[in-house]
Write a protein that holds these residues in place. Structure first.
Motif, PDB file in Angstrom:
ATOM      1  N   SER A 163       3.093   9.351  77.023  1.00  0.00           N
ATOM      2  CA  SER A 163       2.528   8.300  77.635  1.00  0.00           C
ATOM      3  C   SER A 163       2.848   7.627  78.941  1.00  0.00           C
ATOM      4  CB  SER A 163       2.974   7.129  76.429  1.00  0.00           C
ATOM      5  OG  SER A 163       4.124   6.897  76.460  1.00  0.00           O
ATOM      6  N   PHE A 164       2.035   7.003  79.598  1.00  0.00           N
ATOM      7  CA  PHE A 164       2.454   6.249  80.666  1.00  0.00           C
ATOM      8  C   PHE A 164       1.961   4.696  80.834  1.00  0.00           C
ATOM      9  CE2 PHE A 164       2.022  10.829  81.803  1.00  0.00           C
ATOM     10  CZ  PHE A 164       3.001  11.172  82.486  1.00  0.00           C
ATOM     11  N   ASP A 165       2.786   3.941  81.500  1.00  0.00           N
ATOM     12  CA  ASP A 165       2.685   2.663  81.749  1.00  0.00           C
ATOM     13  C   ASP A 165       2.540   2.359  83.140  1.00  0.00           C
ATOM     14  OD1 ASP A 165       2.018   1.786  78.741  1.00  0.00           O
ATOM     15  OD2 ASP A 165       4.042   2.119  78.544  1.00  0.00           O
ATOM     16  N   ILE A 166       1.527   1.477  83.463  1.00  0.00           N
ATOM     17  CA  ILE A 166       1.359   1.334  84.979  1.00  0.00           C
ATOM     18  C   ILE A 166       1.311  -0.194  85.330  1.00  0.00           C
ATOM     19  CG2 ILE A 166       0.202   1.675  87.263  1.00  0.00           C
ATOM     20  CD1 ILE A 166      -0.389   4.443  86.286  1.00  0.00           C
ATOM     21  N   THR A 167       2.115  -0.872  85.813  1.00  0.00           N
ATOM     22  CA  THR A 167       1.754  -2.273  86.533  1.00  0.00           C
ATOM     23  C   THR A 167       1.104  -2.368  87.969  1.00  0.00           C
ATOM     24  OG1 THR A 167       3.570  -2.986  85.124  1.00  0.00           O
ATOM     25  CG2 THR A 167       2.828  -4.529  86.819  1.00  0.00           C
ATOM     26  N   PRO A 168       0.018  -2.566  87.962  1.00  0.00           N
ATOM     27  CA  PRO A 168      -0.683  -2.329  89.302  1.00  0.00           C
ATOM     28  C   PRO A 168      -0.175  -3.153  90.290  1.00  0.00           C
ATOM     29  CG  PRO A 168      -2.487  -2.352  87.456  1.00  0.00           C
ATOM     30  CD  PRO A 168      -1.151  -2.715  87.124  1.00  0.00           C
ATOM     31  N   PRO A 169      -0.184  -3.162  91.444  1.00  0.00           N
ATOM     32  CA  PRO A 169       0.408  -3.877  92.616  1.00  0.00           C
ATOM     33  C   PRO A 169      -0.522  -5.220  92.760  1.00  0.00           C
ATOM     34  CG  PRO A 169      -0.818  -2.256  93.548  1.00  0.00           C
ATOM     35  CD  PRO A 169      -0.649  -1.945  92.413  1.00  0.00           C
ATOM     36  N   ALA A 170       0.323  -6.435  92.852  1.00  0.00           N
ATOM     37  CA  ALA A 170      -0.406  -7.503  93.075  1.00  0.00           C
ATOM     38  C   ALA A 170       0.271  -8.742  93.442  1.00  0.00           C
ATOM     39  CB  ALA A 170      -0.565  -8.134  91.647  1.00  0.00           C
ATOM     40  N   ASP A 171      -0.243  -9.330  94.336  1.00  0.00           N
ATOM     41  CA  ASP A 171       0.421 -10.663  95.340  1.00  0.00           C
ATOM     42  C   ASP A 171       1.586 -10.128  96.118  1.00  0.00           C
ATOM     43  OD1 ASP A 171      -1.343 -12.501  94.156  1.00  0.00           O
ATOM     44  OD2 ASP A 171      -0.225 -12.728  92.349  1.00  0.00           O
ATOM     45  N   GLY A 172       1.548  -8.803  96.591  1.00  0.00           N
ATOM     46  CA  GLY A 172       2.623  -8.112  97.301  1.00  0.00           C
ATOM     47  C   GLY A 172       3.660  -7.475  96.710  1.00  0.00           C
ATOM     48  N   ALA A 173       3.508  -7.712  95.265  1.00  0.00           N
ATOM     49  CA  ALA A 173       4.616  -6.705  94.563  1.00  0.00           C
ATOM     50  C   ALA A 173       3.983  -5.349  94.247  1.00  0.00           C
ATOM     51  CB  ALA A 173       4.618  -7.432  93.269  1.00  0.00           C
ATOM     52  N   ALA A 174       5.386  -4.432  94.217  1.00  0.00           N
ATOM     53  CA  ALA A 174       5.103  -2.809  94.218  1.00  0.00           C
ATOM     54  C   ALA A 174       4.297  -2.647  92.836  1.00  0.00           C
ATOM     55  CB  ALA A 174       6.379  -2.268  94.252  1.00  0.00           C
ATOM     56  N   LEU A 175       3.632  -1.600  92.944  1.00  0.00           N
ATOM     57  CA  LEU A 175       3.204  -0.864  91.513  1.00  0.00           C
ATOM     58  C   LEU A 175       4.509  -0.316  90.946  1.00  0.00           C
ATOM     59  CD1 LEU A 175       0.165   1.564  91.120  1.00  0.00           C
ATOM     60  CD2 LEU A 175       2.577   2.418  90.743  1.00  0.00           C
ATOM     61  N   GLU A 176       4.451  -0.488  89.484  1.00  0.00           N
ATOM     62  CA  GLU A 176       5.606  -0.082  88.839  1.00  0.00           C
ATOM     63  C   GLU A 176       5.055   1.090  87.718  1.00  0.00           C
ATOM     64  OE1 GLU A 176       8.042  -3.075  87.543  1.00  0.00           O
ATOM     65  OE2 GLU A 176       8.875  -3.561  89.522  1.00  0.00           O
ATOM     66  N   PHE A 177       5.929   2.296  87.264  1.00  0.00           N
ATOM     67  CA  PHE A 177       5.370   3.000  86.517  1.00  0.00           C
ATOM     68  C   PHE A 177       6.400   3.546  85.432  1.00  0.00           C
ATOM     69  CE2 PHE A 177       5.865   5.333  90.315  1.00  0.00           C
ATOM     70  CZ  PHE A 177       6.591   6.434  90.013  1.00  0.00           C
ATOM     71  N   THR A 178       6.075   3.915  84.386  1.00  0.00           N
ATOM     72  CA  THR A 178       7.138   4.552  83.474  1.00  0.00           C
ATOM     73  C   THR A 178       6.294   5.634  82.410  1.00  0.00           C
ATOM     74  OG1 THR A 178       6.788   3.025  81.450  1.00  0.00           O
ATOM     75  CG2 THR A 178       8.753   2.339  83.063  1.00  0.00           C
ATOM     76  N   GLY A 179       7.026   6.411  82.047  1.00  0.00           N
ATOM     77  CA  GLY A 179       6.503   7.671  81.385  1.00  0.00           C
ATOM     78  C   GLY A 179       7.331   8.221  80.506  1.00  0.00           C
ATOM     79  N   SER A 180       7.047   8.893  79.388  1.00  0.00           N
ATOM     80  CA  SER A 180       7.781   9.348  78.597  1.00  0.00           C
ATOM     81  C   SER A 180       6.979  10.329  77.761  1.00  0.00           C
ATOM     82  CB  SER A 180       8.697   8.534  77.598  1.00  0.00           C
ATOM     83  OG  SER A 180       7.706   7.939  76.854  1.00  0.00           O
ATOM     84  N   ALA A 181       7.779  11.335  77.074  1.00  0.00           N
ATOM     85  CA  ALA A 181       7.198  12.279  76.034  1.00  0.00           C
ATOM     86  C   ALA A 181       8.430  12.314  74.690  1.00  0.00           C
ATOM     87  CB  ALA A 181       7.188  13.631  76.481  1.00  0.00           C
ATOM     88  N   GLU A 182       7.949  11.949  73.693  1.00  0.00           N
ATOM     89  CA  GLU A 182       9.111  11.537  72.680  1.00  0.00           C
ATOM     90  C   GLU A 182       9.671  12.883  72.248  1.00  0.00           C
ATOM     91  OE1 GLU A 182       8.091  10.695  68.157  1.00  0.00           O
ATOM     92  OE2 GLU A 182       7.752   8.998  69.485  1.00  0.00           O
ATOM     93  N   LYS A 183       8.778  14.215  72.315  1.00  0.00           N
ATOM     94  CA  LYS A 183       9.650  15.196  71.865  1.00  0.00           C
ATOM     95  C   LYS A 183       8.747  16.436  72.533  1.00  0.00           C
ATOM     96  CE  LYS A 183      10.856  17.984  68.032  1.00  0.00           C
ATOM     97  NZ  LYS A 183      10.918  18.345  66.604  1.00  0.00           N
ATOM     98  N   PHE A 184       9.463  17.421  73.035  1.00  0.00           N
ATOM     99  CA  PHE A 184       8.799  18.669  73.222  1.00  0.00           C
ATOM    100  C   PHE A 184       9.609  19.883  72.758  1.00  0.00           C
ATOM    101  CE2 PHE A 184      11.928  18.319  76.767  1.00  0.00           C
ATOM    102  CZ  PHE A 184      12.414  19.407  76.899  1.00  0.00           C
ATOM    103  N   THR A 185       8.886  21.071  72.177  1.00  0.00           N
ATOM    104  CA  THR A 185       9.535  22.257  71.899  1.00  0.00           C
ATOM    105  C   THR A 185       8.978  23.581  72.673  1.00  0.00           C
ATOM    106  OG1 THR A 185       7.787  22.634  70.092  1.00  0.00           O
ATOM    107  CG2 THR A 185       9.674  21.129  69.535  1.00  0.00           C
ATOM    108  N   ALA A 186       9.831  24.429  72.747  1.00  0.00           N
ATOM    109  CA  ALA A 186       9.538  25.701  73.633  1.00  0.00           C
ATOM    110  C   ALA A 186      10.056  27.076  72.553  1.00  0.00           C
ATOM    111  CB  ALA A 186       9.934  25.633  74.818  1.00  0.00           C
ATOM    112  N   ASP A 187       9.470  27.811  72.669  1.00  0.00           N
ATOM    113  CA  ASP A 187       9.543  29.060  71.758  1.00  0.00           C
ATOM    114  C   ASP A 187       9.996  30.188  73.053  1.00  0.00           C
ATOM    115  OD1 ASP A 187      10.075  31.488  70.637  1.00  0.00           O
ATOM    116  OD2 ASP A 187       8.203  31.618  69.496  1.00  0.00           O
TER     117      ASP A 187
END
Length: 398
Positions: A163-187
C-alpha cells in the motif's frame, strides 16, 4: 382496448426516443473522462488505450485496456478497469476509486501474478492546465493485496498487502508519502550458483520473510526530494535502510526526464544512444546532493556469518572477528584519507565486538551539485568522501 394499445405504443416509442439522447450524453461524458485520463497520462510519457467503454459520467468501465509505461515500448494488457465516484472538480475530474482486474503473465516458465489494484482519490487536471503540479495525475492511496512469482507451481517470491498513501501538495505544503508491505517471502533454494546455494543453506536462509516500510516528501516549488525511510527487514537477519535528500527535482526536471526516457525507448534496437546518454547526464546536473545514508541493524545475521566462516577455517568466531578488525586498516589506507580510515576501523571494531548497527552517512556542509560529483568521480575519486562529508559509525541509536 385498441385505443389503450395505441396510447401505450406511443408512450413506449416516446420513452425510447427520450432515452436515446440521454444514453448518448452519458456515453459522451464517459468518453470525456476517459480521454482526459488518457491525455493526462500521455503528458507524463505514458500511453493508455482501450477497445470499449461503458457507463456514464459518474461511473464507467474500460475494456481491453493496454498501458505502456514511460521508457518502454511493449504494452501491458490490463484488461478491464473500472472508474467509480467521478465528479467534476475545478475544470477537471476527481475519481474516488479506480480498480483493475487481477493480472497474470507467464514467460519462460515464470508466472507473475498481481491481484486487483485499487487507487483512491485520483485527480485529473483540467485540459490545458499550466500549473506543472496540477497537471500531474495524483492519487491519495493505492492497495494491492498480493504479488507473486512462481516457477512450476513453486512460489519463488510473494508480497502481501502492498500500500501507498500520498498527501498531495497544497497551499505551499510539500507532498508527503508513505508505503509498506506487510510481508514478503522469497525461496532462495533456487539459486543457480552452487557456492551461493551452499552458503544460503549453511546460514539457514533457504526461505526468508520480512517486510518493508518507506516514507518521504517532495516540495515541487524548489524540487527538494527527501526519502526519510526505506527499510527492508528480513526476519532473523536484520534491517537494511536507505535515506537521501536531493534538490532540483522540480516538475520541469521531471517532465524533461520523462521526455528523455520516451525518446530513448523509441530508438530501434541496437541504435546509438550516446547522444541521449549525454543529454541525460546534462539533465542530471540540475540536481544537488544534500545528504544520504545507508544503515544495517543486525538481528543475528552477523553472528551467523562469523560462525559460518569460522567453521570453514576451523577457527572460533571471535578469531574471525579479530582477523577482520586487523585487515580493515590496510584496506582503508587506500582511501588516502587517514581520518576516514581511522573512523571506519573504529566503527567496524565496535560493531564486530557487539553487532547492533553500522551506518555510512554522507552529509556535506553545503549542497553539492551533481556536476561536481560527476567531475570528481572521473578526476579525483579519492576526494569524493571529503566532498560529500562521509562518516561511518557503529551502534549509534536512532
Amino acid at each position: 382496448m385498441t385505443i389503450r394499445r395505441h396510447v401505450f405504443h406511443k408512450l413506449a416509442v416516446s420513452t425510447f426516443l427520450l432515452t436515446i439522447p440521454l444514453h448518448a450524453a452519458y456515453a459522451q461524458d464517459a468518453n470525456a473522462v476517459a480521454e482526459r485520463f488518457k491525455k493526462a497520462l500521455a503528458d507524463q510519457g505514458m500511453n493508455f488505450t482501450w477497445t470499449g467503454i461503458s457507463g456514464d459520467a459518474s461511473s464507467l468501465a474500460l475494456e481491453g485496456v493496454s498501458f505502456t509505461p514511460a521508457a518502454q515500448t511493449e504494452p501491458v494488457a490490463l484488461g478491464k478497469i473500472t472508474f467509480d465516484g467521478i465528479t467534476e472538480q475545478d475544470g477537471g475530474y476527481r475519481i474516488e476509486t479506480i480498480t483493475t482486474e487481477p493480472y497474470s503473465m507467464t514467460e519462460e516458465g515464470l508466472t507473475f501474478d498481481i491481484s486487483a489494484a485499487t487507487f483512491t482519490g485520483l485527480t485529473l487536471p483540467p485540459e490545458g492546465s499550466t500549473d506543472p503540479v496540477a497537471s500531474m495525475v495524483m492519487y491519495e492511496g493505492m492497495e494491492i493485496a498480493s504479488i507473486s512469482a512462481k516457477m512450476a507451481d513453486k512460489t519463488l517470491f510473494s508480497l502481501d498487502s502492498l500500500s501507498f498513501d500520498i498527501t498531495p501538495p497544497a497551499d505551499g505544503a510539500a507532498l508527503e508519502f508513505t508505503g509498506s508491505a506487510e510481508k514478503f517471502t522469497a525461496d532462495l533454494t533456487q539459486a543457480e550458483d552452487p557456492q551461493a546455494k551452499k552458503v544460503i543453506e549453511a546460514l539457514g536462509y533457504q526461505t526468508i520473510s520480512g517486510n518493508f516500510e518507506m516514507a518521504g516528501s517532495w516540495q515541487p516549488s524548489d524540487g527538494r526530494m527527501g526519502l526519510t525511510q526505506y527499510d527492508i527487514t528480513v526476519d532473523d537477519a536484520g534491517t537494511l535502510g536507505f535515506t537521501f535528500d536531493l534538490g532540483g527535482y522540480t516538475p520541469a526536471f521531471l517532465k524533461s526526464l520523462q521526455e528523455m526516457q520516451k525518446k530513448m525507448a523509441e530508438q530501434p534496437a541496437g541504435a546509438d544512444n550516446s547522444a541521449q546518454g549525454l543529454a541525460m547526464l546534462g539533465l542530471m546536473q540540475q540536481l544537488t546532493f544534500h545528504a544520504a545514508n545507508i544503515r544495517f541493524d543486525d538481528d543475528s545475521l552477523t553472528g551467523k556469518v562469523l560462525d559460518y566462516v569460522a567453521k570453514q577455517q576451523n577457527m572460533k568466531p571471535e578469531d574471525i572477528a579479530n582477523q577482520a578488525k586487523a585487515i580493515v586498516p590496510f584496506l582503508t589506507a587506500q582511501l588516502n584519507n587517514p581520518e576516514l580510515s581511522a573512523e571506519i576501523t573504529a566503527a567496524v571494531s565496535k560493531y564486530l565486538d557487539d553487532p547492533q548497527s553500522i551506518e555510512v552517512v554522507a552529509a556535506p556542509p553545503a549542497p553539492v551539485p551533481f556536476a561536481l560529483i560527476a567531475a570528481g568521480a572521473m578526476s579525483t575519486p579519492l576526494d569524493l568522501p571529503k566532498t560529500l562529508g562521509v562518516k561511518v559509525k557503529a551502534n549509534d541509536g536512532e
